[in-house]
Design an enzyme around this catalytic site. Structure first.
Site, mmCIF file in Angstrom:
data_model
loop_
_atom_site.group_PDB
_atom_site.id
_atom_site.type_symbol
_atom_site.label_atom_id
_atom_site.label_comp_id
_atom_site.label_asym_id
_atom_site.label_seq_id
_atom_site.Cartn_x
_atom_site.Cartn_y
_atom_site.Cartn_z
ATOM 1 N N CYS A 10 -6.383 -48.581 -32.116
ATOM 2 C CA CYS A 10 -6.448 -49.941 -31.566
ATOM 3 C C CYS A 10 -7.655 -50.153 -30.653
ATOM 4 C CB CYS A 10 -5.154 -50.267 -30.834
ATOM 5 S SG CYS A 10 -4.840 -49.213 -29.402
ATOM 6 N N GLN B 107 -1.894 -56.255 -32.267
ATOM 7 C CA GLN B 107 -2.768 -55.233 -32.849
ATOM 8 C C GLN B 107 -2.328 -54.888 -34.269
ATOM 9 O OE1 GLN B 107 -5.603 -53.840 -31.364
ATOM 10 N NE2 GLN B 107 -5.944 -53.039 -33.420
ATOM 11 N N ASP C 108 -3.763 -43.365 -30.812
ATOM 12 C CA ASP C 108 -4.047 -44.179 -29.627
ATOM 13 C C ASP C 108 -4.318 -43.209 -28.478
ATOM 14 O OD1 ASP C 108 -4.215 -46.301 -27.828
ATOM 15 O OD2 ASP C 108 -2.061 -46.748 -27.816
ATOM 16 N N ARG D 172 -8.737 -58.791 -34.920
ATOM 17 C CA ARG D 172 -7.939 -59.366 -33.837
ATOM 18 C C ARG D 172 -8.195 -60.878 -33.767
ATOM 19 N NH1 ARG D 172 -5.990 -56.254 -29.717
ATOM 20 N NH2 ARG D 172 -4.920 -58.192 -29.196
ATOM 21 N N ARG E 147 -0.217 -60.464 -21.214
ATOM 22 C CA ARG E 147 -0.371 -59.004 -21.244
ATOM 23 C C ARG E 147 0.114 -58.487 -19.895
ATOM 24 N NH1 ARG E 147 -5.257 -55.091 -23.087
ATOM 25 N NH2 ARG E 147 -4.268 -55.635 -25.059
ATOM 26 N N HIS F 159 2.902 -53.745 -28.841
ATOM 27 C CA HIS F 159 1.601 -54.412 -28.960
ATOM 28 C C HIS F 159 1.515 -55.045 -30.357
ATOM 29 C CE1 HIS F 159 -2.382 -55.597 -28.203
ATOM 30 N NE2 HIS F 159 -3.026 -54.455 -28.273
HETATM 31 N N1 NVA Z 1 -1.440 -47.847 -25.561
HETATM 32 C C1 NVA Z 1 -2.592 -48.493 -24.976
HETATM 33 C C2 NVA Z 1 -3.111 -49.578 -25.857
HETATM 34 C C3 NVA Z 1 -4.324 -50.301 -25.350
HETATM 35 C C4 NVA Z 1 -4.786 -51.428 -26.213
HETATM 36 C C5 NVA Z 1 -2.227 -49.032 -23.605
HETATM 37 O O1 NVA Z 1 -1.136 -49.589 -23.455
HETATM 38 O O2 NVA Z 1 -3.010 -48.875 -22.680
HETATM 39 N N1 CP Z 2 -6.782 -53.073 -28.675
HETATM 40 C C1 CP Z 2 -6.719 -53.847 -27.569
HETATM 41 O O1 CP Z 2 -5.704 -54.520 -27.295
HETATM 42 O O2 CP Z 2 -7.867 -53.870 -26.845
HETATM 43 P P1 CP Z 2 -8.080 -54.474 -25.389
HETATM 44 O O3 CP Z 2 -7.276 -53.642 -24.435
HETATM 45 O O4 CP Z 2 -9.558 -54.381 -25.159
HETATM 46 O O5 CP Z 2 -7.591 -55.898 -25.380
#
Ligand code: NVA
Ligand code: CP
Length: 299
Positions: free
Chosen positions: A257, A132, A217, A285, A102, A129
């Site tokens: 998500c 998800q 989101d 997940r 990540r 992502h």
């Molecule tokens: N769009 C959000 C998703 C978090 C799971 C981010 O990238 O922070």
């Molecule tokens: N939806 C998601 O990826 O959650 P986290 O940021 O908690 O991993």
């Protein structure tokens, strides 16, 4: 050797089988069945951004499968001190069986994968992502039916989640209506590659018409925290409310998500309504990533 950097990395038929397998693995887990196809296998998890679901679901998946997961934060690794991505990939992949990343830059994950001798999983970048979407597609199937031929609405930012919804529209064969404020549209190339399945508007009410699934989101993603106030202004009018949900199909469901900001992109009423499948998607997940790990490592 297969990587999972975007939903396009897995053929559409395999993706559909993967969702069915996730449903099976969920039932096995709920029955308390022990299933350890990854005994003695090790995953390293590189996190340059925060996470609750992603970390816990991957770590739990590896434990339940009989393997082990190692959490790596940039504070503690040489990668965090500037060791080249290529070198880190070569060394880590010589020791472990699968690597999850990540981070901010999607190119970093591509470079890492190109230098890795084991499968690499994208657990969120600024661009995509995909993990998800496996969970969301499973949740829609469980609450309704196959998403093929349905209409999905994306309300809000043209961000990493939106891009993965665009790829999902291609792979799972659904129509996707995207409503964003002007200036926050998704990446034009990603949209173009999806062709006529995608419709773009600046009017949420228009997007949700005839929709079967409404997804949204946060307005400011990780790394955009300083834009929060600006974005609150730009996204006013893009909140998913009960009134907006009522413009969709009667059987429509809502997902997000998570983490969610109630009162910003979605009201508390919608989040906690019977139409909300967010908790199923969140739990999924775990199950869908188990199916992914099995697909990448066992088959
Ligand atoms: N769009 C959000 C998703 C978090 C799971 C981010 O990238 O922070
Ligand atoms: N939806 C998601 O990826 O959650 P986290 O940021 O908690 O991993």
């Amino acid at each position: 050797m297969k990587h999972f950097l975007t939903l396009l990395d897995i053929p559409a038929d395999d993706l559909k089988r993967l969702i069915q397998r996730a449903i099976e693995l969920k039932a096995m887990q709920h029955r308390g069945e022990i299933f350890e196809p990854l005994k003695n296998k090790v995953m390293s998890m590189i996190f340059d951004k925060s996470s609750t679901r992603t970390r816990v679901s991957f770590e739990t998946a590896m434990s339940q499968f009989g393997g082990h997961a190692i959490f790596l934060s940039p504070r503690d690794t040489q990668l965090g001190r500037g060791e080249p991505v290529e070198d880190s990939a070569r060394v880590l992949s010589s020791m472990v069986d699968v690597i999850m990343i990540r981070t901010f830059s999607h190119d970093m994950v591509k470079t890492f994968a190109a230098n890795s001798s084991v499968p690499v999983i994208n657990a969120l970048t600024d661009l995509y992502h995909p993990c998800q979407l496996l969970a969301d597609m499973q949740a829609y199937y469980e609450h309704r039916e196959s998403i093929k031929g349905k209409t999905v609405s994306w309300i809000g930012d043209g961000n990493n989640m939106c891009h993965s919804y665009i790829n999902a529209a291609r792979q799972f064969d659904f129509k996707l209506n995207i409503a964003t404020p002007k200036g926050y549209e998704p990446n034009a190339n990603i949209m173009k590659a999806a062709g006529g399945r995608i419709a773009l508007t600046n009017i949420p009410e228009e997007a949700v018409e005839n929709s079967d699934l409404i997804a949204t989101d946060v307005w400011a993603s990780m790394g955009q925290e300083e834009e929060q106030k600006l974005r609150e202004k730009a996204f006013a009018g893009f909140q998913v409310t009960s009134e907006l949900m009522q413009l969709a199909n009667k059987e429509a469901v809502f997902t997000h998500c998570l983490p969610a900001h109630r009162g910003e992109e979605v009201t508390a009423e919608v989040m906690d309504s019977p139409q909300s499948i967010v908790w199923t998607a969140a739990e999924n997940r775990l199950h869908s990533q188990k199916a992914l790990l099995e697909y990448l490592l066992v088959k």
